[in-house]
Design a protein around this motif. Structure first.
Motif, PDB file in Angstrom:
ATOM      1  N   CYS A  24      35.022  40.892  46.140  1.00  0.00           N
ATOM      2  CA  CYS A  24      35.430  39.544  46.470  1.00  0.00           C
ATOM      3  C   CYS A  24      34.584  38.561  45.663  1.00  0.00           C
ATOM      4  N   GLU A  26      33.781  35.661  46.303  1.00  0.00           N
ATOM      5  CA  GLU A  26      33.033  34.719  47.117  1.00  0.00           C
ATOM      6  C   GLU A  26      31.864  35.403  47.844  1.00  0.00           C
ATOM      7  N   CYS A  27      32.147  36.470  48.553  1.00  0.00           N
ATOM      8  CA  CYS A  27      31.091  37.114  49.352  1.00  0.00           C
ATOM      9  C   CYS A  27      30.636  38.440  48.750  1.00  0.00           C
ATOM     10  N   SER A  29      31.799  41.285  48.846  1.00  0.00           N
ATOM     11  CA  SER A  29      32.025  42.538  49.558  1.00  0.00           C
ATOM     12  C   SER A  29      33.038  43.362  48.767  1.00  0.00           C
ATOM     13  N   CYS A  48      38.586  38.306  49.535  1.00  0.00           N
ATOM     14  CA  CYS A  48      38.933  39.096  50.709  1.00  0.00           C
ATOM     15  C   CYS A  48      39.622  38.192  51.728  1.00  0.00           C
ATOM     16  N   CYS A  51      37.369  35.365  53.394  1.00  0.00           N
ATOM     17  CA  CYS A  51      37.011  34.265  52.496  1.00  0.00           C
ATOM     18  C   CYS A  51      38.233  33.401  52.195  1.00  0.00           C
TER      19      CYS A  51
HETATM   20 ZN   LIG Z   1      34.965  37.637  50.666  1.00  0.00          ZN
END
Ligand SMILES: [Zn+2]
Length: 74
Positions: A24, A26-27, A29, A48, A51
């Motif tokens: 992802c 953003e995060c 993961s 994901c 997010c």
């Molecule tokens: Zn994410």
């Protein structure tokens, strides 16, 4: 409720993840094969579900990020 016109929902197949990357944007993961992933058409990246949802809550109907009103940087 997902502001879904800003994202393209796709199934993260092995093939797709191979092509777009496994994380992802953003995060960071790792996507699980078979997971629903979301292409952010504004920033050209994959997110994901959680997010995408968080981001969509901050977006207006043109998919632009709206910062909290009243707050000033200065
Ligand atoms: Zn994410």
């Amino acid at each position: 409720m997902m502001n879904s016109q800003c994202f393209v929902e796709q199934t993260g197949t092995e093939e797709l993840l191979e092509r777009v990357g496994r994380y992802c944007a953003e995060c960071f993961s790792e996507f699980v094969p078979g997971e629903r992933i979301y292409y952010d058409m504004n920033d050209y990246r994959y997110l994901c579900g959680s997010c995408a949802e968080t981001l969509s809550e901050k977006m207006d109907e043109r998919c632009e990020i709206v910062e909290d009103e009243g707050g000033s940087l200065f």
